[in-house]
Design an enzyme around this catalytic site. Structure first.
Site, PDB file in Angstrom:
ATOM      1  N   CYS A  22      79.896 -19.982 -16.876  1.00 12.29           N
ATOM      2  CA  CYS A  22      78.504 -19.911 -16.658  1.00 12.29           C
ATOM      3  C   CYS A  22      77.726 -20.835 -17.709  1.00 12.29           C
ATOM      4  O   CYS A  22      78.403 -21.571 -18.619  1.00 12.29           O
ATOM      5  CB  CYS A  22      78.164 -18.479 -17.036  1.00 12.29           C
ATOM      6  SG  CYS A  22      78.487 -17.908 -18.919  1.00 12.29           S
ATOM      7  N   HIS A  51      85.290 -15.289 -25.064  1.00 12.00           N
ATOM      8  CA  HIS A  51      86.298 -14.284 -25.151  1.00 12.00           C
ATOM      9  C   HIS A  51      87.435 -14.757 -24.294  1.00 12.00           C
ATOM     10  O   HIS A  51      87.703 -14.277 -23.090  1.00 12.00           O
ATOM     11  CB  HIS A  51      86.015 -12.936 -24.818  1.00 12.00           C
ATOM     12  CG  HIS A  51      85.420 -12.161 -25.969  1.00 12.00           C
ATOM     13  ND1 HIS A  51      84.107 -11.276 -25.489  1.00 12.00           N
ATOM     14  CD2 HIS A  51      85.259 -12.202 -27.347  1.00 12.00           C
ATOM     15  CE1 HIS A  51      83.665 -10.913 -26.534  1.00 12.00           C
ATOM     16  NE2 HIS A  51      84.142 -11.440 -27.724  1.00 12.00           N
ATOM     17  N   GLU A 136      78.696  -8.099 -28.616  1.00 11.37           N
ATOM     18  CA  GLU A 136      77.008  -8.259 -28.079  1.00 11.37           C
ATOM     19  C   GLU A 136      76.100  -7.205 -28.565  1.00 11.37           C
ATOM     20  O   GLU A 136      75.186  -7.184 -29.097  1.00 11.37           O
ATOM     21  CB  GLU A 136      77.058  -8.725 -26.724  1.00 11.37           C
ATOM     22  CG  GLU A 136      75.603  -8.762 -26.143  1.00 11.37           C
ATOM     23  CD  GLU A 136      75.559  -8.952 -24.683  1.00 11.37           C
ATOM     24  OE1 GLU A 136      76.424  -9.739 -24.046  1.00 11.37           O
ATOM     25  OE2 GLU A 136      74.467  -8.400 -24.177  1.00 11.37           O
ATOM     26  N   CYS A 204      72.910 -10.569 -16.634  1.00  7.78           N
ATOM     27  CA  CYS A 204      72.345 -11.872 -16.396  1.00  7.78           C
ATOM     28  C   CYS A 204      72.919 -12.409 -14.830  1.00  7.78           C
ATOM     29  O   CYS A 204      73.809 -11.558 -14.314  1.00  7.78           O
ATOM     30  CB  CYS A 204      73.155 -12.981 -17.411  1.00  7.78           C
ATOM     31  SG  CYS A 204      74.807 -13.259 -17.215  1.00  7.78           S
ATOM     32  N   SER A 233      84.509  -8.696 -21.365  1.00  6.72           N
ATOM     33  CA  SER A 233      84.007  -7.823 -20.591  1.00  6.72           C
ATOM     34  C   SER A 233      83.783  -8.057 -19.378  1.00  6.72           C
ATOM     35  O   SER A 233      84.217  -7.522 -18.516  1.00  6.72           O
ATOM     36  CB  SER A 233      82.780  -7.277 -21.583  1.00  6.72           C
ATOM     37  OG  SER A 233      81.833  -6.547 -20.666  1.00  6.72           O
ATOM     38  N   SER A 276      83.945 -16.739 -18.970  1.00  4.24           N
ATOM     39  CA  SER A 276      84.576 -17.429 -20.063  1.00  4.24           C
ATOM     40  C   SER A 276      85.806 -18.103 -19.604  1.00  4.24           C
ATOM     41  O   SER A 276      86.446 -18.688 -20.632  1.00  4.24           O
ATOM     42  CB  SER A 276      84.746 -16.485 -21.282  1.00  4.24           C
ATOM     43  OG  SER A 276      85.551 -15.373 -20.889  1.00  4.24           O
TER      44      SER A 276
END
Ligand code: 0CH
Ligand code: SF4
Length: 318
Positions: A22, A51, A136, A204, A233, A276
């Site tokens: 992203c 991550h 986070e 998001c 996550s 990620s």
């Protein structure tokens, strides 16, 4: 050999799109790369920059040093904060030691931090929907620790206590499953009808799009492979979303993690990757599935992404 033979009925690969990096992850990786290029090694990074085991190993090989806490950073060493954000206490600790810092927090995580300050500042109890212990969540909780309560699931939503039911708002970790978070918000709203929502969705665009895309792939696939690391996550959520839709789904760090037994009898394999996970790992996986006989590779697109974030000023290209 028998497992290999059983897996060779494979015909099709259905790729979910969007998948993989992203805008926030691309920015965070670019921060470390630019810091290494401009300042030279070592560059210290608090926590994993994102991550993903492959990303971390690659940057480590180029001179990044990943630490758990700031007290492991030598005096005066350049320090990067990860994409997941940090609490004000961590910022203060860095400032107290006069560490030069470049902040790679995703702007969409920063947005949630700003909401936490705004909601708490007007006197709300802030109900933060997220996973206990996730970086986070620790960062967002730290914006207003006295006013914020963590809500991890529907059971927690049913029992959480607030100071004034007329002054309650909620926030959401950016990488949760949309369907799960909706269920938790509904449970909270039943108890607190005055519950105030964030101005725009906290989950998001990238998380939402990848979940919609994996659903499209899962609808056609006998088994879904999600490229991502176990501590990611959003990647784990992709596995769960596919499973809730009725698909068999597995998380793999790369092609080496694929168990051929998962593919036995499968004709169509769905493939995606968390935000990620590098796109090259997906290419390797698709090539390996091709070697097993899958000669038809096509994409199912839920959205087209063209979002990019500018780099922090310390490493901006002029
Ligand atoms: O999905 P999580 O939050 O565990 O993080 P990741 O795998 O590093 O993906 C990028 C998201 C970073 C912050 O939203
Ligand atoms: Fe930012 Fe979303 Fe990517 Fe997280 S998953 S880094 S919030 S764009």
């Amino acid at each position: 050999m028998a497992e290999w033979a059983a897996a060779t009925g494979l015909r099709r690969v259905v790729l979910a799109s969007p998948r993989s990096f992203c805008a926030g992850v691309e920015r965070a990786i670019a921060v470390v790369e630019q810091a290494l290029e401009r300042h030279g090694a070592p560059v210290y990074v608090r926590k994993e920059i994102v991550h993903n085991a492959t990303v971390v190993a690659d940057l480590r090989g180029r001179g990044a040093v990943f630490v758990d806490e700031l007290d492991e950073v030598p005096e005066g060493a350049l320090t990067v904060f990860s994409a997941h954000g940090v609490s004000p206490a961590v910022r203060r600790a860095a400032a107290d030691r006069a560490l030069p810092v470049i902040d790679a927090t995703c702007p969409l995580v920063t947005k949630v931090h700003a909401e936490a300050r705004r909601f708490a500042g007007r006197g709300d109890t802030v109900l933060l929907i997220g996973h206990d212990g996730h970086e986070e969540v620790e960062g967002t909780l730290g914006e207003a620790p006295e006013a914020t309560r963590l809500v991890t699931d529907i059971a927690a939503a049913e029992r959480v206590q607030v100071d004034d039911p007329q002054r309650v708002s909620y926030l959401v970790q950016t990488t949760l499953a949309v369907d799960e978070a909706d269920g938790i918000v509904q449970a909270l709203r039943r108890r607190f009808p005055a519950l105030a929502a964030p101005a725009s969705d906290d989950i998001c665009y990238a998380t939402t799009n990848r979940q919609q895309a994996v659903l499209m792939a899962a609808a056609e696939a006998d088994v879904v492979l999600v490229v991502g690391s176990a501590n990611s996550s959003n990647s784990v959520r992709l596995v769960e979303v596919a499973q809730r839709a009725g698909a068999r789904a597995h998380l793999v760090d790369g092609v080496g993690d694929v168990d051929l037994r998962w593919l036995a009898g499968a004709r169509t394999v769905g493939v995606t990757a968390g935000a990620s996970a590098p796109p090259g790992l997906v290419d390797e996986l698709v090539a390996a599935l091709g070697a097993l006989g899958a000669d038809d590779v096509s994409e199912r697109s839920a959205a087209v992404e063209d979002i990019r974030f500018t780099l922090p000023k310390e490493v901006r290209r002029s």
